[in-house]
Design a protein around this motif. Structure first.
Motif, mmCIF file in Angstrom:
data_model
loop_
_atom_site.group_PDB
_atom_site.id
_atom_site.type_symbol
_atom_site.label_atom_id
_atom_site.label_comp_id
_atom_site.label_asym_id
_atom_site.label_seq_id
_atom_site.Cartn_x
_atom_site.Cartn_y
_atom_site.Cartn_z
ATOM 1 N N ASN A 77 4.422 3.713 -12.838
ATOM 2 C CA ASN A 77 2.996 3.380 -12.873
ATOM 3 C C ASN A 77 2.699 2.565 -14.131
ATOM 4 O O ASN A 77 2.858 3.063 -15.257
ATOM 5 C CB ASN A 77 2.135 4.649 -12.825
ATOM 6 C CG ASN A 77 0.657 4.301 -12.782
ATOM 7 O OD1 ASN A 77 -0.004 4.213 -13.802
ATOM 8 N ND2 ASN A 77 0.138 4.053 -11.594
ATOM 9 N N GLY A 78 2.278 1.324 -13.903
ATOM 10 C CA GLY A 78 2.048 0.415 -15.022
ATOM 11 C C GLY A 78 0.858 0.831 -15.861
ATOM 12 O O GLY A 78 0.894 0.749 -17.095
ATOM 13 N N THR A 79 -0.201 1.305 -15.193
ATOM 14 C CA THR A 79 -1.434 1.664 -15.912
ATOM 15 C C THR A 79 -1.169 2.775 -16.928
ATOM 16 O O THR A 79 -1.550 2.654 -18.098
ATOM 17 C CB THR A 79 -2.500 2.124 -14.893
ATOM 18 O OG1 THR A 79 -2.711 1.057 -13.979
ATOM 19 C CG2 THR A 79 -3.799 2.503 -15.557
ATOM 20 N N THR A 80 -0.521 3.841 -16.495
ATOM 21 C CA THR A 80 -0.308 4.970 -17.414
ATOM 22 C C THR A 80 0.708 4.614 -18.490
ATOM 23 O O THR A 80 0.592 5.083 -19.633
ATOM 24 C CB THR A 80 0.144 6.232 -16.651
ATOM 25 O OG1 THR A 80 1.160 5.854 -15.727
ATOM 26 C CG2 THR A 80 -0.997 6.884 -15.933
ATOM 27 N N ALA A 122 -6.118 7.733 -9.316
ATOM 28 C CA ALA A 122 -4.789 7.752 -8.691
ATOM 29 C C ALA A 122 -3.698 7.437 -9.714
ATOM 30 O O ALA A 122 -2.594 7.984 -9.646
ATOM 31 C CB ALA A 122 -4.734 6.752 -7.539
ATOM 32 N N ASP A 123 -4.012 6.568 -10.667
ATOM 33 C CA ASP A 123 -3.036 6.244 -11.714
ATOM 34 C C ASP A 123 -2.950 7.389 -12.717
ATOM 35 O O ASP A 123 -1.875 7.929 -12.974
ATOM 36 C CB ASP A 123 -3.474 4.970 -12.457
ATOM 37 C CG ASP A 123 -3.518 3.755 -11.551
ATOM 38 O OD1 ASP A 123 -2.458 3.366 -11.050
ATOM 39 O OD2 ASP A 123 -4.616 3.207 -11.342
ATOM 40 N N VAL A 124 -4.117 7.747 -13.261
ATOM 41 C CA VAL A 124 -4.175 8.663 -14.400
ATOM 42 C C VAL A 124 -3.667 10.064 -14.017
ATOM 43 O O VAL A 124 -2.993 10.728 -14.800
ATOM 44 C CB VAL A 124 -5.629 8.725 -14.917
ATOM 45 C CG1 VAL A 124 -5.791 9.816 -15.948
ATOM 46 C CG2 VAL A 124 -6.020 7.375 -15.504
ATOM 47 N N GLY A 142 -6.273 -5.787 -14.208
ATOM 48 C CA GLY A 142 -5.895 -5.718 -12.789
ATOM 49 C C GLY A 142 -4.723 -4.798 -12.517
ATOM 50 O O GLY A 142 -4.111 -4.860 -11.457
ATOM 51 N N TYR A 143 -4.376 -3.905 -13.472
ATOM 52 C CA TYR A 143 -3.239 -3.001 -13.267
ATOM 53 C C TYR A 143 -3.650 -1.762 -12.472
ATOM 54 O O TYR A 143 -2.877 -1.246 -11.668
ATOM 55 C CB TYR A 143 -2.668 -2.505 -14.607
ATOM 56 C CG TYR A 143 -2.226 -3.577 -15.570
ATOM 57 C CD1 TYR A 143 -1.859 -4.847 -15.127
ATOM 58 C CD2 TYR A 143 -2.158 -3.320 -16.942
ATOM 59 C CE1 TYR A 143 -1.454 -5.825 -16.026
ATOM 60 C CE2 TYR A 143 -1.739 -4.279 -17.844
ATOM 61 C CZ TYR A 143 -1.403 -5.533 -17.382
ATOM 62 O OH TYR A 143 -0.998 -6.472 -18.276
ATOM 63 N N ALA A 144 -4.871 -1.279 -12.766
ATOM 64 C CA ALA A 144 -5.280 0.027 -12.230
ATOM 65 C C ALA A 144 -5.687 -0.087 -10.762
ATOM 66 O O ALA A 144 -6.052 -1.155 -10.286
ATOM 67 C CB ALA A 144 -6.437 0.570 -13.057
ATOM 68 N N ASN A 179 0.808 -1.209 0.000
ATOM 69 C CA ASN A 179 0.000 0.000 0.000
ATOM 70 C C ASN A 179 0.855 1.280 0.000
ATOM 71 O O ASN A 179 1.138 1.869 1.046
ATOM 72 C CB ASN A 179 -0.897 -0.048 1.251
ATOM 73 C CG ASN A 179 -2.010 0.951 1.192
ATOM 74 O OD1 ASN A 179 -1.900 1.967 0.530
ATOM 75 N ND2 ASN A 179 -3.085 0.670 1.902
ATOM 76 N N LYS A 180 1.246 1.699 -1.206
ATOM 77 C CA LYS A 180 2.083 2.913 -1.300
ATOM 78 C C LYS A 180 1.335 4.152 -0.847
ATOM 79 O O LYS A 180 1.935 5.095 -0.322
ATOM 80 C CB LYS A 180 2.632 3.115 -2.717
ATOM 81 C CG LYS A 180 1.585 3.118 -3.814
ATOM 82 C CD LYS A 180 1.368 1.740 -4.350
ATOM 83 C CE LYS A 180 0.132 1.676 -5.212
ATOM 84 N NZ LYS A 180 0.129 0.508 -6.077
ATOM 85 N N ALA A 181 -0.006 4.164 -1.042
ATOM 86 C CA ALA A 181 -0.782 5.345 -0.638
ATOM 87 C C ALA A 181 -0.684 5.524 0.873
ATOM 88 O O ALA A 181 -0.471 6.641 1.365
ATOM 89 C CB ALA A 181 -2.234 5.181 -1.069
HETATM 90 N N1 LIG Z 1 -2.009 0.845 -10.236
HETATM 91 C C1 LIG Z 1 -0.621 0.595 -10.090
HETATM 92 C C2 LIG Z 1 -0.434 -0.788 -9.549
HETATM 93 C C3 LIG Z 1 0.887 -0.995 -9.014
HETATM 94 O O1 LIG Z 1 1.376 -0.310 -8.142
HETATM 95 C C4 LIG Z 1 0.066 0.708 -11.451
HETATM 96 O O2 LIG Z 1 -0.638 0.789 -12.461
HETATM 97 O O3 LIG Z 1 1.293 0.755 -11.484
#
Ligand SMILES: N[C@@H](CC=O)C(=O)O
Ligand SMILES: NC(=O)C1=CN([C@@H]2O[C@H](COP(=O)(O)OP(=O)(O)OC[C@H]3O[C@@H](n4cnc5c(N)ncnc54)[C@H](OP(=O)(O)O)[C@@H]3O)[C@@H](O)[C@H]2O)C=CC1
Ligand code: NA
Length: 465
Positions: A192-195, A228-230, A220-222, A137-139
């Motif tokens: 950030n994997g999602t972005t 928070a990602d975007v 399952g990335y976001a 949990n980085k947040a």
């Molecule tokens: N939502 C995060 C998941 C990993 O920390 C990401 O997209 O990188």
């Protein structure tokens, strides 16, 4: 005791008392004087990461033998009737997460539920109860790290967070251990994997932002809330953690400048391509001024030269480039999100804790605990010195480029290139790349430019690496 000599009985009593005291101070000693009987996990959350972790632990053959000593004892969820991809005895599943962190049988609490509350309170309660914690949990860590690590040091337990940054990539432990003999001066990464997945697909397929985001959520990335990602907030949490490890002090999250990728358009992606760049959401922590230990810590979409090692990191992959003395450059690369990759990091932390529990050491391992007390000094973004890309929509008047140049010159901004290639309807499009400039000066020049009669709008502003 039978008929043992009273002095011996007294010494045994003292030893027991001593070991009781140590047990309350250092749960690493919970098993002192006892045969090691395995480690019981209390897992908070059975979503993407929790499920991946359970799958990995339930399939231990061919992995590190210590994993066979780990028992999935309790698992906390919100909806107990939800169909799950893993089989667990119904008795192990509960919605009472407080009961897990208060259960004396639980040795390690694995927090993979996410969010700020009740995650923070549950972590603190687990620590108070002398349990080691693994968290993804980085947040929570970037906001409550000081409170959590102070509590952990006081209780003599460890809080492990390899999964919190870079998903499956080992980067937390290397910064805490193998690289900690270096003087780090730069940590720069795609975290950030999602972005990165979204930008890559926009770039390679010309896809639309919202379609690709839906795919990242399905995979399952976001985050539960993909904002928070975007909007770069997840990357800001992560660079705050990395900066703290690299630069040896706490980071106040409010000091981290943050811009997300919403404003990155296909037009900018195409201009980047033409000019020899790719656009990446970079998280950067580096000395702005080494002499007075001022750091620049920031997240923003960035024009990255195609030859730079981070330019070729695509899809859900993350990479973190660390520069230090004497090592020079080291780059960590791998899958930054997803069930299996993140489970690998969570489980490696569990493994480290099992090893710590087995070692029976009375002294906390300083390479596993957090040693920070002070906060790093972070400079405001206006002080940043960087190159910029800016795209202007202008009326097709003669001399517009000259007027732009004059405004920039008035604020000491020198231009590396000026290109006028296209039109957007009746408006001409002018693209400018500057030399290194102080951000505050550049912004003042833009304020002046906005007021020019010939300028319709400033369509985008991006920093250049
Ligand atoms: N939502 C995060 C998941 C990993 O920390 C990401 O997209 O990188
Ligand atoms: N997904 C990824 O690739 C990565 C995620 N992370 C981090 O890992 C953590 C978990 O992420 P992820 O697995 O994706 O999240 P999910 O949303 O997929 O899973 C969250 C889990 O926690 C449970 N949960 C959440 N809140 C509560 C609550 N109040 N009470 C009881 N149970 C609760 C949910 O229960 P239920 O199933 O019943 O709804 C669910 O099982 C986050 O901190 C995230 O930032 C880190 C690296 C990568
Ligand atoms: Na990691």
């Amino acid at each position: 005791m039978g008929d043992a000599h009273p002095t011996i009985v007294f010494y045994i009593y003292l030893l027991r008392k001593e070991s009781w005291w140590l047990n309350t101070q250092h749960s690493a000693l919970n098993i002192l004087d006892e045969k090691f009987v395995g480690v019981k996990l209390g897992i908070l959350g059975l979503g993407t990461v929790g499920t991946g972790t359970v799958q990995l632990l339930q399939d231990a053959v061919g992995r590190h033998p210590l994993l066979e000593e780990v028992e999935i004892y309790r698992v906390g969820v919100r909806s107990p009737d939800k169909p799950r991809a893993v089989e667990l005895p119904q008795s192990a599943i509960t919605t009472d997460l407080a009961a897990i962190v208060n259960d004396p049988a639980v040795d390690i609490v694995v927090e993979v539920m996410g969010g700020l509350e009740p995650a923070r309170s549950l972590i603190l309660q687990a620590i108070k109860n002398g349990k080691h914690v693994v968290t993804a949990n980085k947040a929570a860590i970037s906001r409550f790290g000081a409170e959590i690590f102070n509590a952990a040091n006081e209780a003599g337990v460890y809080v492990m967070l390899e999964a919190a940054v870079g998903g499956g990539i080992p980067v937390i432990q290397p910064l805490k251990q193998a690289l900690s003999v270096n003087r780090i001066h730069t940590v720069i990464g795609i975290v950030n994997g999602t972005t990165n997945y979204i930008l890559t697909r926009m770039q390679t397929e010309g896809s639309d932002f919202s379609d690709v985001l839906a795919d990242a959520q399905r995979l399952g990335y976001a985050e539960a809330d993909p904002t928070a990602d975007v909007d770069g907030l997840d990357a800001a949490d992560k660079i705050a953690i990395l900066a703290s490890l690299g630069f040896g002090g706490r980071i106040n999250l409010q000091d981290v400048y943050c811009e997300g990728i919403r404003q990155v358009s296909k037009t900018d992606i195409n201009y980047a391509e033409k000019l020899g760049f790719v656009i990446k959401l970079l998280a950067i922590a580096k000395y702005q001024n080494k002499a007075n230990s001022q750091l620049s810590v920031r997240v923003h979409p960035t024009f990255v030269p195609k030859a730079h090692p981070l330019a070729s990191i695509n899809g859900v992959y993350n990479a973190i480039l660390v520069e230090g003395e004497p090592i020079g450059q080291v780059m960590f690369f791998g899958p930054g999100a997803g069930a299996g990759a993140t489970a690998s990091a969570v489980t490696s932390d569990i493994l480290n804790l099992v090893a710590a529990l087995k070692s029976n050491s009375a002294v906390p391992n300083p390479l596993l605990s957090c040693r920070h007390e002070d906060y790093c000094q972070v400079t405001p973004i206006a002080e940043l010195v960087t190159r910029f890309y800016a795209r202007f929509l202008t009326k097709d008047h003669p001399g517009v480029i000259g007027k732009l140049g004059t405004c920039f010159g008035n604020h000491g901004v020198s231009l590396e290139s000026v290109v006028q290639t296209g039109f957007q309807g009746a408006l001409a499009e002018i693209v400018v790349v500057t030399h290194d400039v102080k951000e505050g000066d550049f912004r003042q020049a833009l304020d002046e430019i906005r007021n020019l009669e010939a300028i319709d709008s400033i369509a985008s502003i991006l920093r250049v690496l």
